[in-house]
Design an enzyme around this catalytic site. Sequence first.
Site, short mmCIF file in Angstrom:
data_model
loop_
_atom_site.label_atom_id
_atom_site.label_comp_id
_atom_site.label_asym_id
_atom_site.label_seq_id
_atom_site.Cartn_x
_atom_site.Cartn_y
_atom_site.Cartn_z
N HIS A 1 1.18 -0.83 -0.11
CA HIS A 1 -0.02 -0.18 0.41
C HIS A 1 1.14 1.40 0.31
O HIS A 1 0.12 2.15 -0.44
CB HIS A 1 -0.62 0.33 1.45
CG HIS A 1 -1.73 -1.22 1.47
ND1 HIS A 1 -2.78 -1.16 0.11
CD2 HIS A 1 -2.71 -2.24 2.33
CE1 HIS A 1 -3.83 -2.02 0.56
NE2 HIS A 1 -3.25 -2.91 1.48
N ASP B 1 -2.71 -10.28 -2.07
CA ASP B 1 -3.20 -10.20 -0.58
C ASP B 1 -4.89 -9.51 -1.25
O ASP B 1 -5.05 -9.46 -2.78
CB ASP B 1 -2.26 -8.92 -0.65
CG ASP B 1 -2.79 -8.31 0.95
OD1 ASP B 1 -2.59 -8.40 1.88
OD2 ASP B 1 -3.97 -7.75 0.88
N HIS C 1 -6.34 -7.39 -0.02
CA HIS C 1 -6.71 -5.84 -0.28
C HIS C 1 -5.68 -5.40 -2.06
O HIS C 1 -4.29 -5.49 -2.07
CB HIS C 1 -6.01 -4.94 0.74
CG HIS C 1 -6.07 -4.91 1.68
ND1 HIS C 1 -6.03 -6.30 2.78
CD2 HIS C 1 -7.39 -5.00 2.52
CE1 HIS C 1 -6.39 -6.34 3.98
NE2 HIS C 1 -6.83 -5.23 3.95
N ASP D 1 -4.09 -12.48 3.93
CA ASP D 1 -5.72 -12.15 4.55
C ASP D 1 -6.52 -13.03 3.30
O ASP D 1 -8.34 -12.26 3.65
CB ASP D 1 -5.71 -10.66 4.41
CG ASP D 1 -4.93 -10.03 3.70
OD1 ASP D 1 -4.44 -9.92 2.59
OD2 ASP D 1 -4.56 -8.87 3.22
N TYR E 1 -4.45 -11.73 8.95
CA TYR E 1 -4.09 -11.68 10.21
C TYR E 1 -5.03 -12.51 10.72
O TYR E 1 -4.56 -12.43 12.05
CB TYR E 1 -5.00 -10.05 10.08
CG TYR E 1 -4.74 -9.25 9.63
CD1 TYR E 1 -3.38 -8.58 9.72
CD2 TYR E 1 -4.96 -8.57 7.95
CE1 TYR E 1 -2.78 -7.36 9.19
CE2 TYR E 1 -4.21 -7.93 7.19
CZ TYR E 1 -3.18 -7.32 7.58
OH TYR E 1 -2.41 -6.78 6.97
C1 X5A Z 1 -0.80 -4.88 4.02
C2 X5A Z 1 -2.37 -5.38 3.67
C3 X5A Z 1 -4.32 -3.92 4.94
C4 X5A Z 1 -5.09 -2.57 5.74
C5 X5A Z 1 -6.22 -1.94 6.15
C6 X5A Z 1 -6.87 -1.02 6.59
N1 X5A Z 1 -2.83 -3.90 4.71
N2 X5A Z 1 -7.58 -1.24 6.42
O1 X5A Z 1 -3.43 -6.16 4.40
ZN ZN Z 2 -3.97 -7.08 2.70
#
Ligand code: X5A
Ligand code: ZN
Length: 546
Positions: free
Chosen positions: A137, A174, A176, A267, A307
């Site tokens: 990110h 990932d 995201h 995740d 996570y």
């Molecule tokens: C690296 C990653 C997630 C950030 C989530 C913020 N970041 N809501 O999985």
């Molecule tokens: Zn992520």
Amino acid sequence: MASGTALIYDEEMTTHKLLWSDPICDIEVPERLSSSYEQLKCYHLVERCVQVPAREGSEEEILLVHSSEHLEVAKSTQTMNEEELKRVSGNYDAFFFHPNTYCCARLAVGATLQLVDAVMLGKVCNGMALVRPPGHHSQKNAANGFCLFNNVAIAAEYAKRKYSLQRILIVDWDVHHGQGTQYIFEEDPSVLYFSWHRYEHQEFWPSLKESDYDAVGLGRGKGFNVNLPWNKVGMENSDYLAAFFHVLLPMAFEFDPELVIVSSGYDSGIGDPEGQMNATPEVFAHLTHFLMQLANGRLCVILEGGYHLKSLSESVCMTVKTLLGDPVPQITGEMAPCLSAVESIQNVRAAHKPYWKWLMYEGNYYSISSSKCNWQMDSCRHSKLLRLIPCFVLYLGIWSFTFVLNSFSLLKDAEGNDFFAAVLGFILPIAYSYQPDLTVIAVGPNRSLGISGISLLFALLQGLAESRIFAVIEVRSGAKPWYFKVPRTELTSSSSSMLGMNCSKLPSRKYWLYLYCLWYPAPPCPTFVKQIAQASFCPEQDTDAY
Ligand code: X5A
Ligand code: ZN
């Protein structure tokens, strides 16, 4: 070719932690790293890997991607008290600084570069780096989403320069969107960036328009940014595999990267509070296995998110085990992707149609309501048909191969190169939905596939039937014997699996060469195998076809 798998881990990276209460950031804990490493130890995977030390990434390396302003801000946090750290952290969307964050982030960059060096210098074939903070990110001038420096983007830029690479593939599994990586490479045709991500029609963080399938890259980079948005939660193994078969893999084989880097967030796995997806740890073995077929096996896997500690560490183990060459575990469950996934897949294919040869014959934008028939239904129908026979049988004689292709209206590209289209878009989905206990491949002598094509087909099918593949390769008498590379499995590492037999008893004047016979974990009875071979591959009525 290089062999061995590198593992990079440094306990120091567990010192970066949240010092105050913040419900958004409190899932990014040091235990993500330590529990993954413990699980690797538990499965005796650590000792099978080549331990490569981490190092601190240099300022110069960080500046390959980031601005000096960003670097200076990060550096300045080393001496701050908690109050100041909290204030600086508040300037970013979902980031926290600890006095040791800068040090850890430099180690994360350095660990990633150490892995790239080990792979590029041929010290190992592939490897994984367990790093914190994650990177995808992070942007030129900003920390974001738990990320300070973009480890993977720096690695790609570093590899381009240091090893003069012209094509690097980044696979971001990932859950995201790695918008940071997208921004860094969106005008760069030398880096193909693929990301799937929970999107829910822009409802899910980071809720950007540019995370949708129509962001294909800019300027010279058009066609080299690939976003596959998931508009529903609960995606399963079948959806991830469909994304690989119908989007990523055909594109990746056409791109032909010299190095593959994975932004490896878990995740996207089952149990994760962020992703809310249902893919099991085994799917990561399959994804890894597929990517190992690219770039001569040069594959660098870099940890991003993940996570749910149990799901994360099991998935990390699946990845490393596969990198080490172990047989890929069988995937169970319904193999048809859900309609929402099919819609996303069709949309990204349509958006990329102008840029990729394999999509040349692709239809228009897809909507569920207007579809009469799609390959999802096809694969269900054919898998029932295939259940009439006890294993997945694939015959690669020139006539029947062409027949299979024609009968399902798969089109050839301009060069007549229908191999990837057939294998990825048709054979693999059918084979995965059938879930065979044994794969039999018969190769006729007039095949149009070269040895490398056949090897690749073998490798791609090795994720099935716990790697039990039986191949019957027909050669004309007097033809020069030939060989192809046998992908390593537990069996090949302990005993030989190459059988060269002249089976003149089979009902053909030409002889069959049982070139490759791999049973894992145990062979079925030989009469059964012989029956399959005779019944399926010796249709007397059309021997001329061979
Ligand atoms: C690296 C990653 C997630 C950030 C989530 C913020 N970041 N809501 O999985
Ligand atoms: Zn992520």
